[in-house]
Write a protein that holds these residues in place. Structure first.
Motif, PDB file in Angstrom:
ATOM      1  N   GLN A  30       0.851  -1.178   0.000  1.00  0.00           N
ATOM      2  CA  GLN A  30       0.000   0.000   0.000  1.00  0.00           C
ATOM      3  C   GLN A  30       0.889   1.229   0.000  1.00  0.00           C
ATOM      4  O   GLN A  30       2.116   1.136   0.128  1.00  0.00           O
ATOM      5  CB  GLN A  30      -0.927  -0.017   1.210  1.00  0.00           C
ATOM      6  N   SER A  72      -4.633   5.028  -3.171  1.00  0.00           N
ATOM      7  CA  SER A  72      -5.659   4.319  -2.411  1.00  0.00           C
ATOM      8  C   SER A  72      -5.615   2.800  -2.628  1.00  0.00           C
ATOM      9  O   SER A  72      -6.341   2.058  -1.967  1.00  0.00           O
ATOM     10  CB  SER A  72      -7.053   4.830  -2.798  1.00  0.00           C
ATOM     11  N   ASP A  73      -4.759   2.319  -3.522  1.00  0.00           N
ATOM     12  CA  ASP A  73      -4.687   0.884  -3.794  1.00  0.00           C
ATOM     13  C   ASP A  73      -4.079   0.132  -2.605  1.00  0.00           C
ATOM     14  O   ASP A  73      -3.190   0.648  -1.915  1.00  0.00           O
ATOM     15  CB  ASP A  73      -3.829   0.610  -5.031  1.00  0.00           C
ATOM     16  N   ARG A  74      -4.541  -1.105  -2.422  1.00  0.00           N
ATOM     17  CA  ARG A  74      -3.968  -1.965  -1.380  1.00  0.00           C
ATOM     18  C   ARG A  74      -4.067  -3.417  -1.852  1.00  0.00           C
ATOM     19  O   ARG A  74      -5.133  -3.882  -2.242  1.00  0.00           O
ATOM     20  CB  ARG A  74      -4.692  -1.783  -0.053  1.00  0.00           C
TER      21      ARG A  74
END
Length: 257
Positions: free
Chosen positions: A196, A220-222
């Protein structure tokens, strides 16, 4: 024994980088040469690619390596046979329907003297201990919740009980998902990493390949990647404790009492 690879994330993501290194373990950097498979969830649909050939020599694996299928739940497996012939029906992951959703399962381990006969709704097609265990898990879940999928806390509790019983038979590392929840159980060896923001570069162990995820992601990606042994040598992987059952959702691990 076999090796597992899984991915769970909060936005659809491809697994090409991880699979690039993982596939090399199917005959090049390791001796898992008895078939392989991978499943991608897309909504309620599920694509599965299987091949009884070693992944390093499989044209199907080569296709998957270069085809960026985006998914939030992925399960992959490379096989080193302990039970069952080297044939397609014994390749993981296995898929069945429960509560109107596909369930996918892959196992690393060996369940000794495991010869269950009391199958009702779910029947194994091949002759591996792994598929038999999967069928028993789904039988038990169906018995406990015949109509609808329960809340994840109840599902986790019953799945934990079933897992503990099966783990008494031998080594029982597994990945299980229905495209909504992603379960990972460690019996002996399983690790994960959560990528992240701030993202950085990662370098594969099994191939001299580096990807800078900061160039491919949004803040915001994880993404959580789960593997039998770490796939990269410049990141910190977290071992899952023996006997621990985790449920991953939106790229984060959870454990309930």
């Amino acid at each position: 024994m076999c090796q597992l690879l899984g991915m769970n994330c909060n936005v659809p993501t491809d697994i090409c980088f991880s699979f690039e290194g993982f596939a090399k373990r199917g005959g090049k950097t390791d001796d898992h040469r008895d078939g392989w498979g991978i499943a991608f969830f897309e909504g309620k649909g599920c694509r599965i690619f299987l091949d009884a050939k070693p992944s390093i020599f499989s044209p199907v694996a080569d296709f998957v390596r270069h085809y960026p299928i985006h998914s939030t739940h992925v399960i992959a497996h490379i096989r080193k046979a302990t039970q069952g012939e080297v044939i397609l029906e014994n390749c993981h992951p296995f898929r069945r329907e429960l509560w109107g959703r596909y369930w996918v399962f892959a196992h690393n381990g060996d369940l000794k003297d495991f010869h269950p006969k009391d199958f009702n709704f779910y029947q194994p097609v091949g002759n591996t201990d792994s598929e038999k265990a999967f069928c028993l898990i789904l039988e038990r879940l169906r018995e406990c919740f015949p109509q609808n999928k329960p809340p994840k806390e109840k599902l986790y509790s019953i799945l934990g009980e079933i897992t503990q019983t099966l783990a008494e038979k031998g080594t029982f590392n597994y990945l299980l998902s229905d495209g909504e929840h992603f379960f990972a159980h460690c019996s002996t060896k399983l690790s994960y990493i959560v990528r992240q923001a701030p993202f950085a570069a990662a370098h594969l162990i099994d191939q001299d390949m580096t990807v800078d995820f900061s160039e491919l992601t949004t803040p915001s990606d994880r993404v959580a990647v789960i593997a039998t042994t770490p796939l990269t040598d410049n990141e910190v992987w977290t071992p899952i404790l023996p006997g621990e059952l985790l449920v991953f959702q939106d790229g984060l691990p959870h454990k309930f009492p």
